[in-house]
Design a protein around this motif. Sequence first.
Motif, short mmCIF file in Angstrom:
data_model
loop_
_atom_site.label_atom_id
_atom_site.label_comp_id
_atom_site.label_asym_id
_atom_site.label_seq_id
_atom_site.Cartn_x
_atom_site.Cartn_y
_atom_site.Cartn_z
N LEU A 176 0.77 -1.40 -0.08
CA LEU A 176 0.22 -0.03 0.09
C LEU A 176 0.83 1.39 -0.14
CD1 LEU A 176 -2.93 0.78 -0.11
CD2 LEU A 176 -3.20 0.58 2.40
N PRO A 177 1.98 1.31 0.90
CA PRO A 177 2.70 2.52 0.75
C PRO A 177 3.43 2.64 -0.57
CG PRO A 177 3.19 1.44 2.95
CD PRO A 177 2.08 0.53 2.09
N MET A 178 3.80 1.33 -1.17
CA MET A 178 4.46 1.52 -2.52
C MET A 178 3.47 1.97 -3.56
SD MET A 178 6.59 -2.15 -3.15
CE MET A 178 8.17 -2.40 -2.56
N ILE A 179 2.27 1.83 -3.48
CA ILE A 179 1.07 2.37 -4.34
C ILE A 179 0.99 3.85 -4.03
CG2 ILE A 179 -1.09 2.10 -5.16
CD1 ILE A 179 -1.30 -0.77 -4.49
N MET A 180 0.83 4.32 -2.93
CA MET A 180 0.42 5.56 -2.42
C MET A 180 1.62 6.60 -2.21
SD MET A 180 -2.86 5.27 -2.46
CE MET A 180 -3.37 6.71 -1.53
N VAL A 181 2.76 6.16 -2.03
CA VAL A 181 3.80 7.29 -1.82
C VAL A 181 4.48 7.59 -3.15
CG1 VAL A 181 5.98 7.83 -0.62
CG2 VAL A 181 4.20 6.52 0.55
N PRO A 182 4.65 8.77 -3.45
CA PRO A 182 5.17 9.16 -4.75
C PRO A 182 6.59 9.08 -4.97
CG PRO A 182 4.67 11.22 -3.67
CD PRO A 182 4.09 10.07 -2.79
N PHE A 183 7.21 7.89 -4.63
CA PHE A 183 8.68 7.78 -4.92
C PHE A 183 8.80 6.39 -5.29
CE2 PHE A 183 8.60 10.49 -1.14
CZ PHE A 183 9.19 11.38 -2.12
N SER A 184 10.16 5.72 -5.97
CA SER A 184 10.34 4.35 -6.54
C SER A 184 10.19 3.36 -5.41
CB SER A 184 11.70 4.50 -7.15
OG SER A 184 11.76 5.56 -8.08
#
Length: 314
Positions: A176-184
Amino acid sequence: MMALFLLPLIVLSSGLASTVWMVFGLYIVSGFGMAGIGMGVMHDAIHGSYSKNKKINTLLGYTFNLIGANATVWKIQHNVLHHTFTNIENADDDLNAPFFLRFSPHAKHYWVHQFQHIYIWFFYGLATISWITTKDFVRLKRYKNMGFLDKKHEYKKNLVSMTLWKLLYYSYALLLPMIMVPFSWWIILLAFLSMHFVTGLLVSIVFQIAHIMPVNEFPLPDEQGIINDNWYSHQFATTSNFSPNSNLLFWLIGGLNYQVEHHVLPDVCHVHYKELTKIVSETAQEYGMPYHCKKSVGKAICDHTKMLRTLGRK
C-alpha cells in the motif's frame, strides 16, 4: 506501542509522506513500535500472563501475526523450547543459528567465529526480516516433524493461517505505501527493511544479553538426557538481568530487563517484576543459587560482546 507502530504506516498509506527522509523516518518510528509490541504486548499475551482472561491473551497474541511473525511458531519456539531448556545445546531453539554464528561453547567451531563479535550486529538486525519471510515456514515444518503439530490437519491449518496473515502484513506495511507514496518502489522497500532492521536489532539485543553472557551457564544433559539440576536452579544459572533501576527501559521493553523474574515466573505479567525482584533475589541467596544482574544495558552489551568473542575462539 500499537499506535507507535500503526500511525506511521497510516500516514505512509495515505500518501502524505512528501520526502524520502520522511518515508524512512516514519518506517523507523514504526520499527520502534513493532519492537514494543513484540516485547511488551505479544510476549506477555502468548505466555498467558497479559490478562486473567484467556480470550484477551489469545487476541493480543495475534498482534505478533499483525507485525508479520507468527504466534503459533513463537509459542513453541519460546514458551516450550526456550523456557524449558534454557541454554541447553540442541534443545533451546534460541541457540540454533547459522554456521557462522556460535552461541554455545558446545556448538561446532568454525574459523569465521573469531569475527562474530564484529559482524553479529548486522545479523541481529536481520532477525525479524527472516521471521516475515522464510524462518516461520521452516520452523513450522520442523515443529510438525518434532510432534508439536500432530493433531489432524493442524499443520495445514497453521500453514494456511500463517500465509494469509503474512499476505495481510505485506499488503498494508509494504504494498500500500508503494502504491500511495510518490517515490520509486525500491525506496519504499529500503525504508521497509530499515524498519525491520531497527526492530531486529532491538529485540535480538534484549533477548541475547539475558542468556549469552560470561556469567551464565550452558549445561549439558547426561547420557540419559537428564540435566543435573532442578528447573528453578537451572533458570537462575542460565539467565541474567540488566539495568534494573531504569523505569524508562522497563516500560519500553516490557520488563524484559528483569529476565530472571520472568524465567522463574513466566506466567506472571511483567508489570509485577519490580515488586518481585527483592523476593526472587533473596530466595536465590537463601538457597545458594546465583542471581545475575548487570547495572546498565551498556555493561550488559559489553559483556555480551566479550562472550561472543570468547565463543569465537576455539
